[in-house]
Design a protein around this motif. Structure first.
Motif, PDB file in Angstrom:
ATOM      1  N   ASP A 129       0.840  -1.201   0.000  1.00  0.00           N
ATOM      2  CA  ASP A 129       0.000   0.000   0.000  1.00  0.00           C
ATOM      3  C   ASP A 129       0.872   1.247   0.000  1.00  0.00           C
ATOM      4  O   ASP A 129       1.970   1.251   0.547  1.00  0.00           O
ATOM      5  N   HIS A 130       0.353   2.315  -0.612  1.00  0.00           N
ATOM      6  CA  HIS A 130       1.043   3.596  -0.590  1.00  0.00           C
ATOM      7  C   HIS A 130       0.004   4.713  -0.606  1.00  0.00           C
ATOM      8  O   HIS A 130      -1.108   4.526  -1.104  1.00  0.00           O
ATOM      9  N   PRO A 131       0.340   5.892  -0.073  1.00  0.00           N
ATOM     10  CA  PRO A 131      -0.626   6.991   0.011  1.00  0.00           C
ATOM     11  C   PRO A 131      -0.673   7.887  -1.221  1.00  0.00           C
ATOM     12  O   PRO A 131      -1.190   8.989  -1.144  1.00  0.00           O
ATOM     13  N   HIS A 132      -0.164   7.415  -2.357  1.00  0.00           N
ATOM     14  CA  HIS A 132      -0.112   8.263  -3.545  1.00  0.00           C
ATOM     15  C   HIS A 132      -1.133   7.855  -4.600  1.00  0.00           C
ATOM     16  O   HIS A 132      -0.920   8.047  -5.795  1.00  0.00           O
ATOM     17  N   GLY A 133      -2.247   7.295  -4.173  1.00  0.00           N
ATOM     18  CA  GLY A 133      -3.289   6.871  -5.106  1.00  0.00           C
ATOM     19  C   GLY A 133      -3.937   8.029  -5.842  1.00  0.00           C
ATOM     20  O   GLY A 133      -4.404   7.872  -6.974  1.00  0.00           O
ATOM     21  N   ALA A 134      -3.984   9.207  -5.221  1.00  0.00           N
ATOM     22  CA  ALA A 134      -4.607  10.360  -5.858  1.00  0.00           C
ATOM     23  C   ALA A 134      -3.833  10.825  -7.089  1.00  0.00           C
ATOM     24  O   ALA A 134      -4.409  11.428  -7.997  1.00  0.00           O
ATOM     25  N   GLN A 135      -2.536  10.530  -7.144  1.00  0.00           N
ATOM     26  CA  GLN A 135      -1.721  10.917  -8.296  1.00  0.00           C
ATOM     27  C   GLN A 135      -1.877   9.941  -9.463  1.00  0.00           C
ATOM     28  O   GLN A 135      -1.346  10.175 -10.537  1.00  0.00           O
ATOM     29  N   LYS A 136      -2.585   8.837  -9.253  1.00  0.00           N
ATOM     30  CA  LYS A 136      -2.834   7.818 -10.271  1.00  0.00           C
ATOM     31  C   LYS A 136      -1.544   7.337 -10.927  1.00  0.00           C
ATOM     32  O   LYS A 136      -1.336   7.510 -12.128  1.00  0.00           O
ATOM     33  N   PRO A 137      -0.652   6.721 -10.135  1.00  0.00           N
ATOM     34  CA  PRO A 137       0.601   6.244 -10.728  1.00  0.00           C
ATOM     35  C   PRO A 137       0.365   5.064 -11.664  1.00  0.00           C
ATOM     36  O   PRO A 137      -0.464   4.197 -11.398  1.00  0.00           O
ATOM     37  N   LEU A 138       1.085   5.065 -12.768  1.00  0.00           N
ATOM     38  CA  LEU A 138       1.005   3.985 -13.742  1.00  0.00           C
ATOM     39  C   LEU A 138       2.067   2.940 -13.418  1.00  0.00           C
ATOM     40  O   LEU A 138       3.133   3.281 -12.905  1.00  0.00           O
ATOM     41  N   PRO A 139       1.812   1.663 -13.734  1.00  0.00           N
ATOM     42  CA  PRO A 139       2.847   0.654 -13.480  1.00  0.00           C
ATOM     43  C   PRO A 139       4.031   0.850 -14.420  1.00  0.00           C
ATOM     44  O   PRO A 139       3.854   1.034 -15.625  1.00  0.00           O
ATOM     45  N   LEU A 140       5.217   0.830 -13.858  1.00  0.00           N
ATOM     46  CA  LEU A 140       6.436   1.009 -14.644  1.00  0.00           C
ATOM     47  C   LEU A 140       6.881  -0.349 -15.153  1.00  0.00           C
ATOM     48  O   LEU A 140       7.184  -1.246 -14.376  1.00  0.00           O
ATOM     49  N   THR A 141       6.886  -0.499 -16.460  1.00  0.00           N
ATOM     50  CA  THR A 141       7.357  -1.745 -17.056  1.00  0.00           C
ATOM     51  C   THR A 141       8.773  -1.531 -17.523  1.00  0.00           C
ATOM     52  O   THR A 141       9.084  -0.529 -18.154  1.00  0.00           O
ATOM     53  N   SER A 142       9.629  -2.474 -17.199  1.00  0.00           N
ATOM     54  CA  SER A 142      11.034  -2.326 -17.569  1.00  0.00           C
ATOM     55  C   SER A 142      11.212  -2.657 -19.041  1.00  0.00           C
ATOM     56  O   SER A 142      10.607  -3.593 -19.549  1.00  0.00           O
ATOM     57  N   PRO A 143      12.044  -1.910 -19.739  1.00  0.00           N
ATOM     58  CA  PRO A 143      12.269  -2.204 -21.153  1.00  0.00           C
ATOM     59  C   PRO A 143      12.973  -3.542 -21.357  1.00  0.00           C
ATOM     60  O   PRO A 143      12.763  -4.198 -22.359  1.00  0.00           O
ATOM     61  N   THR A 144      13.751  -3.985 -20.375  1.00  0.00           N
ATOM     62  CA  THR A 144      14.452  -5.263 -20.521  1.00  0.00           C
ATOM     63  C   THR A 144      13.479  -6.425 -20.438  1.00  0.00           C
ATOM     64  O   THR A 144      13.602  -7.390 -21.184  1.00  0.00           O
ATOM     65  N   SER A 145      12.480  -6.334 -19.564  1.00  0.00           N
ATOM     66  CA  SER A 145      11.521  -7.435 -19.461  1.00  0.00           C
ATOM     67  C   SER A 145      10.624  -7.484 -20.689  1.00  0.00           C
ATOM     68  O   SER A 145      10.205  -8.547 -21.113  1.00  0.00           O
ATOM     69  N   GLN A 146      10.326  -6.334 -21.299  1.00  0.00           N
ATOM     70  CA  GLN A 146       9.504  -6.326 -22.500  1.00  0.00           C
ATOM     71  C   GLN A 146      10.251  -6.942 -23.670  1.00  0.00           C
ATOM     72  O   GLN A 146       9.672  -7.690 -24.453  1.00  0.00           O
ATOM     73  N   THR A 147      11.553  -6.655 -23.809  1.00  0.00           N
ATOM     74  CA  THR A 147      12.303  -7.232 -24.913  1.00  0.00           C
ATOM     75  C   THR A 147      12.495  -8.719 -24.709  1.00  0.00           C
ATOM     76  O   THR A 147      12.481  -9.475 -25.670  1.00  0.00           O
ATOM     77  N   ARG A 148      12.640  -9.145 -23.458  1.00  0.00           N
ATOM     78  CA  ARG A 148      12.770 -10.576 -23.195  1.00  0.00           C
ATOM     79  C   ARG A 148      11.480 -11.305 -23.549  1.00  0.00           C
ATOM     80  O   ARG A 148      11.490 -12.362 -24.131  1.00  0.00           O
ATOM     81  N   LYS A 149      10.339 -10.720 -23.187  1.00  0.00           N
ATOM     82  CA  LYS A 149       9.053 -11.348 -23.478  1.00  0.00           C
ATOM     83  C   LYS A 149       8.835 -11.434 -24.992  1.00  0.00           C
ATOM     84  O   LYS A 149       8.388 -12.440 -25.506  1.00  0.00           O
ATOM     85  N   SER A 150       9.132 -10.347 -25.699  1.00  0.00           N
ATOM     86  CA  SER A 150       8.888 -10.350 -27.139  1.00  0.00           C
ATOM     87  C   SER A 150       9.849 -11.283 -27.858  1.00  0.00           C
ATOM     88  O   SER A 150       9.475 -11.942 -28.823  1.00  0.00           O
ATOM     89  N   SER A 151      11.097 -11.369 -27.409  1.00  0.00           N
ATOM     90  CA  SER A 151      12.057 -12.260 -28.075  1.00  0.00           C
ATOM     91  C   SER A 151      11.749 -13.719 -27.755  1.00  0.00           C
ATOM     92  O   SER A 151      11.918 -14.588 -28.591  1.00  0.00           O
ATOM     93  N   SER A 152      11.268 -14.003 -26.537  1.00  0.00           N
ATOM     94  CA  SER A 152      10.947 -15.395 -26.197  1.00  0.00           C
ATOM     95  C   SER A 152       9.689 -15.846 -26.925  1.00  0.00           C
ATOM     96  O   SER A 152       9.563 -17.001 -27.287  1.00  0.00           O
ATOM     97  N   SER A 153       8.732 -14.946 -27.143  1.00  0.00           N
ATOM     98  CA  SER A 153       7.523 -15.338 -27.851  1.00  0.00           C
ATOM     99  C   SER A 153       7.790 -15.496 -29.349  1.00  0.00           C
ATOM    100  O   SER A 153       7.135 -16.275 -30.013  1.00  0.00           O
ATOM    101  N   SER A 154       8.770 -14.780 -29.890  1.00  0.00           N
ATOM    102  CA  SER A 154       9.076 -14.906 -31.304  1.00  0.00           C
ATOM    103  C   SER A 154       9.901 -16.161 -31.584  1.00  0.00           C
ATOM    104  O   SER A 154       9.948 -16.628 -32.716  1.00  0.00           O
ATOM    105  N   ASN A 155      10.542 -16.725 -30.561  1.00  0.00           N
ATOM    106  CA  ASN A 155      11.343 -17.935 -30.734  1.00  0.00           C
ATOM    107  C   ASN A 155      10.483 -19.191 -30.763  1.00  0.00           C
ATOM    108  O   ASN A 155      10.957 -20.242 -31.094  1.00  0.00           O
ATOM    109  N   ARG A 156       9.241 -19.097 -30.379  1.00  0.00           N
ATOM    110  CA  ARG A 156       8.380 -20.282 -30.294  1.00  0.00           C
ATOM    111  C   ARG A 156       7.901 -20.730 -31.633  1.00  0.00           C
ATOM    112  O   ARG A 156       7.761 -20.262 -32.601  1.00  0.00           O
TER     113      ARG A 156
END
Length: 170
Positions: free
Chosen positions: A143-170
């Motif tokens: 929990d955090h008290p910054h809900g009013a600022q509507k923070p977006l989830p930060l996705t790491s660019p390294t995890s996105q490239t890993r996901k896309s490269s692993s799905s393209s290898n299938r």
């Protein structure tokens, strides 16, 4: 020579330099769940966003970064044997005042401190770095008290490239 053969007059390129007012107006809020993430990789992603390097308007001498909220900071992972072999050192300034504490004990005592120390080490030293670290909000609970600022989830660019490269290898 006729006027058709001549090259058109060149206009100089103009660089955009972000001012403090532009930077404050363009700040966003991000939230990161640190559960199961390696400490160094998490810290480098957070420092990248705090510094503002993810924006095309990045200006090195201005604080152009965004706010980052890290939840579950005490559930960060240290790989290998670093949990017991890596130490946090401090000295009180008096003779015999040297203290060493393993990261296992440090996480048990103050779960947010290792993340803050790692991120602080990746930011610029001096006034600008001290200004940037104030935009980091650390919590050891989900929990955090910054809900009013509507923070977006930060996705790491390294995890996105890993996901896309692993799905393209299938």
């Amino acid at each position: 020579m006729s006027s058709v053969d001549q090259a058109p007059a060149r206009t100089p390129n103009k660089s955009f330099v972000m001012t403090k007012a532009h930077a404050v107006a363009s700040r966003a809020w991000w939230v990161v769940d640190a559960t199961g993430k390696p400490l160094g990789r998490l810290a480098s992603e957070v420092a990248h966003v705090l510094r503002g390097k993810h924006k095309p308007q990045y200006t090195p001498h201005e604080d152009t970064g965004d706010f980052v909220v890290v939840v579950n900071a005490d559930k960060v992972v240290l790989t290998g044997g670093k949990l017991d072999k890596k130490f946090y050192y401090r000295h009180s300034g008096i003779p015999g005042g040297f203290r060493a504490e393993s990261y296992r004990d440090l996480l048990a005592r103050d779960g947010a401190f290792p993340v803050e120390k790692a991120v602080r080490g990746m930011l610029p030293k001096g006034v600008l770095g001290r200004q940037m670290i104030t935009k980091l909000k650390l919590y050891i609970t989900p929990d955090h008290p910054h809900g009013a600022q509507k923070p977006l989830p930060l996705t790491s660019p390294t995890s996105q490239t890993r996901k896309s490269s692993s799905s393209s290898n299938r």
